[in-house]
Design a protein around this motif. Structure first.
Motif, PDB file in Angstrom:
ATOM      1  N   GLY A 386      -9.911 -29.591   6.045  1.00  0.00           N
ATOM      2  CA  GLY A 386      -8.858 -29.980   5.120  1.00  0.00           C
ATOM      3  C   GLY A 386      -9.310 -30.994   4.087  1.00  0.00           C
ATOM      4  O   GLY A 386      -8.490 -31.489   3.307  1.00  0.00           O
ATOM      5  N   ASN A 387     -10.598 -31.303   4.052  1.00  0.00           N
ATOM      6  CA  ASN A 387     -11.113 -32.330   3.155  1.00  0.00           C
ATOM      7  C   ASN A 387     -12.028 -31.712   2.105  1.00  0.00           C
ATOM      8  O   ASN A 387     -12.997 -31.020   2.430  1.00  0.00           O
ATOM      9  CB  ASN A 387     -11.873 -33.381   3.974  1.00  0.00           C
ATOM     10  CG  ASN A 387     -12.522 -34.456   3.119  1.00  0.00           C
ATOM     11  OD1 ASN A 387     -13.699 -34.376   2.803  1.00  0.00           O
ATOM     12  ND2 ASN A 387     -11.749 -35.471   2.755  1.00  0.00           N
ATOM     13  N   HIS A 448     -11.304 -40.947  -3.685  1.00  0.00           N
ATOM     14  CA  HIS A 448     -11.394 -39.481  -3.712  1.00  0.00           C
ATOM     15  C   HIS A 448     -12.483 -39.067  -4.713  1.00  0.00           C
ATOM     16  O   HIS A 448     -12.588 -39.655  -5.775  1.00  0.00           O
ATOM     17  CB  HIS A 448     -10.049 -38.897  -4.151  1.00  0.00           C
ATOM     18  CG  HIS A 448     -10.089 -37.413  -4.348  1.00  0.00           C
ATOM     19  ND1 HIS A 448     -10.010 -36.524  -3.310  1.00  0.00           N
ATOM     20  CD2 HIS A 448     -10.214 -36.669  -5.480  1.00  0.00           C
ATOM     21  CE1 HIS A 448     -10.072 -35.287  -3.783  1.00  0.00           C
ATOM     22  NE2 HIS A 448     -10.191 -35.346  -5.101  1.00  0.00           N
ATOM     23  N   GLU A 453     -11.331 -40.143   3.206  1.00  0.00           N
ATOM     24  CA  GLU A 453      -9.925 -39.765   3.057  1.00  0.00           C
ATOM     25  C   GLU A 453      -9.354 -39.192   4.354  1.00  0.00           C
ATOM     26  O   GLU A 453      -8.157 -39.296   4.614  1.00  0.00           O
ATOM     27  CB  GLU A 453      -9.780 -38.728   1.942  1.00  0.00           C
ATOM     28  CG  GLU A 453     -10.045 -39.268   0.552  1.00  0.00           C
ATOM     29  CD  GLU A 453     -10.013 -38.149  -0.480  1.00  0.00           C
ATOM     30  OE1 GLU A 453      -8.927 -37.935  -1.067  1.00  0.00           O
ATOM     31  OE2 GLU A 453     -11.046 -37.496  -0.689  1.00  0.00           O
ATOM     32  N   GLU A 457      -5.774 -39.654   6.348  1.00  0.00           N
ATOM     33  CA  GLU A 457      -4.944 -38.515   6.733  1.00  0.00           C
ATOM     34  C   GLU A 457      -4.684 -38.488   8.241  1.00  0.00           C
ATOM     35  O   GLU A 457      -3.598 -38.111   8.693  1.00  0.00           O
ATOM     36  CB  GLU A 457      -5.614 -37.211   6.303  1.00  0.00           C
ATOM     37  CG  GLU A 457      -5.652 -36.981   4.799  1.00  0.00           C
ATOM     38  CD  GLU A 457      -4.342 -36.438   4.245  1.00  0.00           C
ATOM     39  OE1 GLU A 457      -3.357 -36.324   5.005  1.00  0.00           O
ATOM     40  OE2 GLU A 457      -4.311 -36.118   3.047  1.00  0.00           O
ATOM     41  N   LEU A 467      -0.813 -35.218   4.419  1.00  0.00           N
ATOM     42  CA  LEU A 467      -0.541 -34.620   3.119  1.00  0.00           C
ATOM     43  C   LEU A 467      -1.332 -33.352   2.847  1.00  0.00           C
ATOM     44  O   LEU A 467      -0.883 -32.508   2.068  1.00  0.00           O
ATOM     45  CB  LEU A 467      -0.849 -35.644   2.005  1.00  0.00           C
ATOM     46  CG  LEU A 467      -0.017 -36.927   2.044  1.00  0.00           C
ATOM     47  CD1 LEU A 467      -0.587 -37.938   1.061  1.00  0.00           C
ATOM     48  CD2 LEU A 467       1.447 -36.621   1.728  1.00  0.00           C
ATOM     49  N   HIS A 468      -2.490 -33.214   3.446  1.00  0.00           N
ATOM     50  CA  HIS A 468      -3.386 -32.127   3.045  1.00  0.00           C
ATOM     51  C   HIS A 468      -3.714 -31.138   4.153  1.00  0.00           C
ATOM     52  O   HIS A 468      -4.684 -30.412   4.066  1.00  0.00           O
ATOM     53  CB  HIS A 468      -4.700 -32.711   2.471  1.00  0.00           C
ATOM     54  CG  HIS A 468      -4.494 -33.395   1.154  1.00  0.00           C
ATOM     55  ND1 HIS A 468      -4.255 -34.724   1.035  1.00  0.00           N
ATOM     56  CD2 HIS A 468      -4.480 -32.897  -0.109  1.00  0.00           C
ATOM     57  CE1 HIS A 468      -4.104 -35.061  -0.249  1.00  0.00           C
ATOM     58  NE2 HIS A 468      -4.241 -33.958  -0.965  1.00  0.00           N
ATOM     59  N   PHE A 469      -2.875 -31.092   5.167  1.00  0.00           N
ATOM     60  CA  PHE A 469      -3.084 -30.101   6.212  1.00  0.00           C
ATOM     61  C   PHE A 469      -1.773 -29.808   6.916  1.00  0.00           C
ATOM     62  O   PHE A 469      -1.013 -30.729   7.201  1.00  0.00           O
ATOM     63  CB  PHE A 469      -4.126 -30.597   7.222  1.00  0.00           C
ATOM     64  CG  PHE A 469      -4.633 -29.515   8.127  1.00  0.00           C
ATOM     65  CD1 PHE A 469      -5.584 -28.596   7.663  1.00  0.00           C
ATOM     66  CD2 PHE A 469      -4.172 -29.382   9.425  1.00  0.00           C
ATOM     67  CE1 PHE A 469      -6.062 -27.595   8.500  1.00  0.00           C
ATOM     68  CE2 PHE A 469      -4.653 -28.383  10.262  1.00  0.00           C
ATOM     69  CZ  PHE A 469      -5.589 -27.487   9.793  1.00  0.00           C
TER      70      PHE A 469
END
Length: 469
Positions: A386-387, A448, A453, A457, A467-469
């Motif tokens: 997810g990064n 970023h 990050e 997370e 937020l990103h997964f």
């Protein structure tokens, strides 16, 4: 006539030489006694030269997978002797660095075998004879050595400790690694990358057993994918060593015994403290050879201190160095320095790192240990996939896990597996020392695109806010 000092340090590893430097910085007349190489095992035969070897294996791995990055590399091969030569060169450079630091800080160096003649006095024996040293305080930093198998002691030919594994004269064709702690797994990873057929035997029910169970499970999948054979809940019952190889009898978790042939074996089943034959009898309390100390390094004998691998774990170089500073400052305080304020060691804020592929890093309690301690926990988990930076690096395997106390938000532990996590764990370690909660970590701005990050997370995920997964 004995030479007198304020402090004598017996052993010059990462605990001993750092303790000596801090003592000298605090204005204490300081000496260090070393029987072999300044820098001890870590700089000469441990942490640093092994990382040099692992770096060579890592580069070799990337060269073999050049096509994944749009590159062409042909005729790639590993030169084992050159890898070893580079590693020894790194060790030599650092040894010379410690020699320079001793001169810079005006620390007297006595090369030879040290033996206590009292809590704060010792005899140093070398090829030049004997000399008597006394001090107001003495710090024991004698370290530890690899534990042998009782039925197959290391011979340097077929049966290796970590020290033999660092200076191989040939690449093992079939390698058996006994023990899956950091040392065993790092060498398994190194030799597998170079082309050896590797089998790891661990008597407990999972590899890297001090790590969080999720990390152990993930690492086992990764290593098996790389071609390493993993046997957990298994034990080596016998090793028959010959000039041509080794025949090992291994009992698996089902209780069945099988016999297999290997060219070499690495024994990585723990350490033995170097506390015998140094005159400790009657001076200190011992537990299985390890010197018992208070959180500042004091033993039960006035003026006698101990740090590092000859004391209770974790047996890590950075823990030894920290203990060295703490002991030096506590000694200075006892000698009348009112400006130093030593802090006791917090063992739950000591990070651990394993430099296999993928890397492992952790600090604090595992999820299981936190629950056993009575905490209600909130757990966050964020995967490398997810990064964006991890994907761009071509390193999308791994995750970061955080464990919080559900009622207070205290960061109890953090556990990572994946690329470069050994360079990330300090962030959570600082958080623990500052006694941070999830709120401060959530409010921190992480740059970023970076792997860091994922640390943010993972914290967010523990509170349902990823937020990103």
């Amino acid at each position: 006539m004995a030479t007198e000092y304020d402090v004598i340090v017996l052993g010059s590893g990462p605990g001993g030489y750092v303790a000596a430097i801090r003592c000298a910085q605090l204005g204490l007349k300081t000496a260090i006694v070393e029987r072999e190489n300044l820098g001890g095992i870590c700089l000469n035969w441990g942490c640093i030269p092994t990382k040099a070897m692992l770096r060579s294996a890592e580069i070799f791995h990337y060269m073999q997978h050049a096509g994944d990055y749009g590159l062409v590399a042909q005729g790639i091969e590993a030169d084992l002797s050159a890898i070893v030569k580079r590693s020894r060169g790194v060790a030599k450079q650092l040894n010379q660095g410690v020699t320079h630091l001793m001169k810079k800080n005006k620390i007297a160096v006595h090369m030879g075998e040290g033996r206590l003649t009292g809590p704060t006095a010792l005899t140093v024996t070398s090829d030049k004879g004997e000399e008597q040293l006394t001090a107001k305080h003495l710090i024991l930093a004698t370290g530890a050595r690899a534990r042998d198998l009782p039925f197959a002691p290391a011979d340097g030919k077929r049966v290796w400790t970590y020290r033999h594994a660092m200076t191989p004269t040939e690449l093992p064709e079939k390698l058996l690694v006994i023990g899956s702690g950091a040392i065993g797994i790092e060498f398994a990873s190194f030799y597998n990358d170079l082309g050896s057929e590797v089998t790891v035997v661990e008597m407990l029910d999972r590899i890297v057993p001090v790590e969080d169970a999720d990390v152990s499970t993930f690492l086992e999948k990764c290593l098996k994918k790389q071609g390493i054979t993993i046997m957990t809940g298994a034990g080596v019952e016998a090793l028959k060593v010959s000039d041509s190889g080794i025949r090992a009898t291994i009992k698996d978790k089902a209780g069945a015994s099988t016999t297999s042939d290997y060219t070499h074996v690495i024994v990585a089943i723990g350490i033995v403290p170097n506390t015998e034959n140094i005159g400790l009898e009657g001076h200190v309390e011992m537990d299985r050879g390890f010197i018992q100390i208070d959180p500042y390094g004091r033993t039960g004998a006035p003026g006698l201190w101990a740090i590092g691998d000859c004391t209770p774990g974790p047996w890590l170089a950075h823990k030894a160095s920290h203990e060295g500073v703490t002991a030096a400052e506590a000694i200075a305080q006892e000698l009348g320095n009112t400006e130093v304020h030593p802090h006791p060691l917090n063992r739950l804020a000591i990070p651990g790192c394993t430099y296999c592929h993928p890397q492992i890093a952790s600090v604090g309690m595992t999820e299981a240990k936190a629950r056993e301690a009575g905490h209600e926990v909130r757990v966050g988990n964020f995967p490398f996939i997810g990064n964006g930076k991890a994907i761009a690096l071509g390193e999308a395997e791994g995750f970061i896990k955080t464990v919080f106390d559900a009622s207070t938000g205290e960061l109890l532990g953090a556990h990572m597996i994946g690329a470069e996590v050994t360079e990330l764990i300090h962030g959570y370690t600082i958080g623990k020392v500052l006694e941070t909660t999830e709120a401060e970590l959530m409010h921190t701005v992480f740059p970023h695109p970076t792997l860091s990050e994922m640390m943010h997370e993972s914290v967010l995920d523990a509170y349902g806010r990823a937020l990103h997964f």
